[in-house]
Design a protein around this motif. Sequence first.
Motif, PDB file in Angstrom:
ATOM      1  N   ASN A  14     -52.594 -28.458  28.031  1.00 48.05           N
ATOM      2  CA  ASN A  14     -53.613 -28.822  27.050  1.00 48.05           C
ATOM      3  C   ASN A  14     -54.479 -29.968  27.564  1.00 48.05           C
ATOM      4  O   ASN A  14     -54.424 -31.078  27.026  1.00 48.05           O
ATOM      5  N   PRO A  15     -55.274 -29.682  28.590  1.00 43.18           N
ATOM      6  CA  PRO A  15     -56.051 -30.773  29.224  1.00 43.18           C
ATOM      7  C   PRO A  15     -57.049 -31.444  28.278  1.00 43.18           C
ATOM      8  O   PRO A  15     -57.515 -32.544  28.565  1.00 43.18           O
ATOM      9  N   HIS A  16     -57.342 -30.784  27.157  1.00 42.19           N
ATOM     10  CA  HIS A  16     -58.284 -31.388  26.204  1.00 42.19           C
ATOM     11  C   HIS A  16     -57.639 -32.454  25.325  1.00 42.19           C
ATOM     12  O   HIS A  16     -58.325 -33.132  24.574  1.00 42.19           O
ATOM     13  N   LEU A  17     -56.308 -32.581  25.409  1.00 46.85           N
ATOM     14  CA  LEU A  17     -55.624 -33.579  24.573  1.00 46.85           C
ATOM     15  C   LEU A  17     -55.325 -34.841  25.371  1.00 46.85           C
ATOM     16  O   LEU A  17     -55.062 -34.786  26.564  1.00 46.85           O
ATOM     17  N   PHE A  18     -55.373 -35.989  24.696  1.00 46.72           N
ATOM     18  CA  PHE A  18     -54.971 -37.243  25.331  1.00 46.72           C
ATOM     19  C   PHE A  18     -53.468 -37.245  25.514  1.00 46.72           C
ATOM     20  O   PHE A  18     -52.740 -36.748  24.650  1.00 46.72           O
ATOM     21  N   GLN A  19     -53.042 -37.844  26.599  1.00 46.47           N
ATOM     22  CA  GLN A  19     -51.610 -37.994  26.871  1.00 46.47           C
ATOM     23  C   GLN A  19     -50.883 -38.612  25.670  1.00 46.47           C
ATOM     24  O   GLN A  19     -49.823 -38.167  25.268  1.00 46.47           O
ATOM     25  N   ARG A  20     -51.494 -39.642  25.090  1.00 42.50           N
ATOM     26  CA  ARG A  20     -50.810 -40.320  23.972  1.00 42.50           C
ATOM     27  C   ARG A  20     -50.673 -39.407  22.748  1.00 42.50           C
ATOM     28  O   ARG A  20     -49.725 -39.535  21.977  1.00 42.50           O
ATOM     29  N   ASP A  21     -51.612 -38.468  22.599  1.00 41.57           N
ATOM     30  CA  ASP A  21     -51.483 -37.518  21.495  1.00 41.57           C
ATOM     31  C   ASP A  21     -50.359 -36.524  21.761  1.00 41.57           C
ATOM     32  O   ASP A  21     -49.618 -36.160  20.845  1.00 41.57           O
ATOM     33  N   VAL A  22     -50.245 -36.101  23.013  1.00 44.72           N
ATOM     34  CA  VAL A  22     -49.165 -35.172  23.355  1.00 44.72           C
ATOM     35  C   VAL A  22     -47.815 -35.848  23.117  1.00 44.72           C
ATOM     36  O   VAL A  22     -46.891 -35.251  22.559  1.00 44.72           O
ATOM     37  N   GLU A  23     -47.724 -37.117  23.498  1.00 46.87           N
ATOM     38  CA  GLU A  23     -46.479 -37.861  23.253  1.00 46.87           C
ATOM     39  C   GLU A  23     -46.182 -37.890  21.760  1.00 46.87           C
ATOM     40  O   GLU A  23     -45.051 -37.675  21.334  1.00 46.87           O
ATOM     41  N   LYS A  24     -47.213 -38.145  20.981  1.00 49.47           N
ATOM     42  CA  LYS A  24     -47.050 -38.236  19.535  1.00 49.47           C
ATOM     43  C   LYS A  24     -46.623 -36.889  18.933  1.00 49.47           C
ATOM     44  O   LYS A  24     -45.791 -36.835  18.034  1.00 49.47           O
ATOM     45  N   ILE A  25     -47.186 -35.811  19.469  1.00 52.28           N
ATOM     46  CA  ILE A  25     -46.852 -34.470  18.984  1.00 52.28           C
ATOM     47  C   ILE A  25     -45.370 -34.178  19.218  1.00 52.28           C
ATOM     48  O   ILE A  25     -44.640 -33.798  18.302  1.00 52.28           O
ATOM     49  N   VAL A  26     -44.934 -34.385  20.465  1.00 48.23           N
ATOM     50  CA  VAL A  26     -43.539 -34.091  20.815  1.00 48.23           C
ATOM     51  C   VAL A  26     -42.586 -34.999  20.027  1.00 48.23           C
ATOM     52  O   VAL A  26     -41.597 -34.537  19.450  1.00 48.23           O
ATOM     53  N   ASN A  27     -42.929 -36.282  19.948  1.00 49.40           N
ATOM     54  CA  ASN A  27     -42.066 -37.213  19.213  1.00 49.40           C
ATOM     55  C   ASN A  27     -41.999 -36.871  17.731  1.00 49.40           C
ATOM     56  O   ASN A  27     -40.923 -36.943  17.127  1.00 49.40           O
ATOM     57  N   THR A  28     -43.138 -36.487  17.159  1.00 49.35           N
ATOM     58  CA  THR A  28     -43.181 -36.125  15.732  1.00 49.35           C
ATOM     59  C   THR A  28     -42.263 -34.949  15.435  1.00 49.35           C
ATOM     60  O   THR A  28     -41.537 -34.952  14.433  1.00 49.35           O
ATOM     61  N   ILE A  29     -42.282 -33.941  16.295  1.00 48.71           N
ATOM     62  CA  ILE A  29     -41.458 -32.751  16.072  1.00 48.71           C
ATOM     63  C   ILE A  29     -39.973 -33.122  16.001  1.00 48.71           C
ATOM     64  O   ILE A  29     -39.270 -32.762  15.054  1.00 48.71           O
ATOM     65  N   PHE A  30     -39.500 -33.881  17.004  1.00 49.57           N
ATOM     66  CA  PHE A  30     -38.078 -34.233  17.012  1.00 49.57           C
ATOM     67  C   PHE A  30     -37.734 -35.217  15.891  1.00 49.57           C
ATOM     68  O   PHE A  30     -36.672 -35.120  15.261  1.00 49.57           O
ATOM     69  N   GLU A  31     -38.657 -36.137  15.623  1.00 41.82           N
ATOM     70  CA  GLU A  31     -38.433 -37.120  14.558  1.00 41.82           C
ATOM     71  C   GLU A  31     -38.321 -36.425  13.190  1.00 41.82           C
ATOM     72  O   GLU A  31     -37.463 -36.765  12.386  1.00 41.82           O
ATOM     73  N   GLU A  32     -39.173 -35.442  12.980  1.00 39.67           N
ATOM     74  CA  GLU A  32     -39.177 -34.702  11.716  1.00 39.67           C
ATOM     75  C   GLU A  32     -37.827 -33.992  11.489  1.00 39.67           C
ATOM     76  O   GLU A  32     -37.329 -33.950  10.372  1.00 39.67           O
ATOM     77  N   ILE A  33     -37.265 -33.466  12.572  1.00 40.09           N
ATOM     78  CA  ILE A  33     -35.972 -32.777  12.474  1.00 40.09           C
ATOM     79  C   ILE A  33     -34.868 -33.778  12.104  1.00 40.09           C
ATOM     80  O   ILE A  33     -34.045 -33.522  11.222  1.00 40.09           O
ATOM     81  N   VAL A  34     -34.873 -34.939  12.755  1.00 40.89           N
ATOM     82  CA  VAL A  34     -33.853 -35.950  12.458  1.00 40.89           C
ATOM     83  C   VAL A  34     -34.000 -36.445  11.015  1.00 40.89           C
ATOM     84  O   VAL A  34     -33.013 -36.558  10.289  1.00 40.89           O
ATOM     85  N   GLU A  35     -35.242 -36.690  10.598  1.00 36.91           N
ATOM     86  CA  GLU A  35     -35.469 -37.160   9.228  1.00 36.91           C
ATOM     87  C   GLU A  35     -34.986 -36.148   8.197  1.00 36.91           C
ATOM     88  O   GLU A  35     -34.385 -36.515   7.189  1.00 36.91           O
ATOM     89  N   ALA A  36     -35.250 -34.873   8.465  1.00 32.01           N
ATOM     90  CA  ALA A  36     -34.805 -33.824   7.542  1.00 32.01           C
ATOM     91  C   ALA A  36     -33.284 -33.849   7.410  1.00 32.01           C
ATOM     92  O   ALA A  36     -32.745 -33.839   6.301  1.00 32.01           O
ATOM     93  N   MET A  37     -32.599 -33.927   8.547  1.00 29.75           N
ATOM     94  CA  MET A  37     -31.139 -33.925   8.501  1.00 29.75           C
ATOM     95  C   MET A  37     -30.594 -35.192   7.849  1.00 29.75           C
ATOM     96  O   MET A  37     -29.560 -35.159   7.180  1.00 29.75           O
ATOM     97  N   ALA A  38     -31.291 -36.303   8.034  1.00 31.62           N
ATOM     98  CA  ALA A  38     -30.856 -37.550   7.401  1.00 31.62           C
ATOM     99  C   ALA A  38     -30.960 -37.438   5.874  1.00 31.62           C
ATOM    100  O   ALA A  38     -30.236 -38.105   5.147  1.00 31.62           O
ATOM    101  N   ARG A  39     -31.856 -36.558   5.398  1.00 33.56           N
ATOM    102  CA  ARG A  39     -31.966 -36.317   3.952  1.00 33.56           C
ATOM    103  C   ARG A  39     -30.980 -35.244   3.495  1.00 33.56           C
ATOM    104  O   ARG A  39     -30.899 -34.933   2.315  1.00 33.56           O
ATOM    105  N   GLY A  40     -30.290 -34.627   4.434  1.00 36.45           N
ATOM    106  CA  GLY A  40     -29.360 -33.557   4.096  1.00 36.45           C
ATOM    107  C   GLY A  40     -30.000 -32.181   4.115  1.00 36.45           C
ATOM    108  O   GLY A  40     -29.387 -31.201   3.708  1.00 36.45           O
ATOM    109  N   ASP A  41     -31.236 -32.094   4.607  1.00 32.91           N
ATOM    110  CA  ASP A  41     -31.935 -30.811   4.672  1.00 32.91           C
ATOM    111  C   ASP A  41     -31.584 -30.044   5.946  1.00 32.91           C
ATOM    112  O   ASP A  41     -31.081 -30.612   6.906  1.00 32.91           O
ATOM    113  N   ARG A  42     -31.880 -28.768   5.907  1.00 33.15           N
ATOM    114  CA  ARG A  42     -31.710 -27.883   7.074  1.00 33.15           C
ATOM    115  C   ARG A  42     -33.056 -27.692   7.735  1.00 33.15           C
ATOM    116  O   ARG A  42     -34.090 -27.731   7.065  1.00 33.15           O
ATOM    117  N   VAL A  43     -33.061 -27.425   9.028  1.00 33.11           N
ATOM    118  CA  VAL A  43     -34.303 -27.064   9.707  1.00 33.11           C
ATOM    119  C   VAL A  43     -34.051 -25.749  10.419  1.00 33.11           C
ATOM    120  O   VAL A  43     -33.210 -25.671  11.316  1.00 33.11           O
TER     121      VAL A  43
END
Lengths: 95, 100
Positions: A14-43
């Motif tokens: 994705n050469p049109h994206l800034f490196q920092r945005d790609v980092e944020k995208i990947v981090n958001t995905i994994f963070e969202e999964i951890v947050e869901a499980m911390a609430r007791g939700d399934r993903v």
Amino acid sequence: MIRSELIAKIAEENPHLFQRDVEKIVNTIFEEIVEAMARGDRVELRGFGAFSVKKRDARTGRNPRTGDTVEVEEKHVPFFKTGKLLRDRLNGEDS
Amino acid sequence: MSEKTLTRMDLSEAVFREVGLSRNESAQLVESVLQHVSDALVRGETVKISSFGTFSVRAKSSRMGRNPKTGEEVPISPRRVLSFRPSHLMKDRVAEGNAR
């Protein structure tokens, strides 16, 4: 493969994206999964697998070194079940 | 426990919210991340995501199994299975978040 290599691959595709945005995208995905499980939700990610929380009942354990009995409290642990598609791909059933 | 189930849609919604890409592109990126992780595992690589966990592929050798209904012995072919080991951080957050 580690997190930074995953980020590098996504950035490369994705050469049109800034490196920092790609980092944020990947981090958001994994963070969202951890947050869901911390609430007791399934993903549930069809084809990949499902993350869920399992309850471990309180039990009387033993210190293996001293043999003393210890009360282990009830706790919740993360659990992952591989999806069918990925399980099949691991065993060479192509799709 | 609330016991909601999140899907790809919720993950792409989070990307949309946090990064400000279009919903469509956010969804494609979520897919692409899952695809890269899967491809690495299929190649036999271990995928280690710091503060999340480690996915690793283990080879299991063939063994004799039994059909629990008929009691008949059946060979189980060698296979590769995926195991996920959550990081300490994930374990702690899940334990704390779900503690009464």
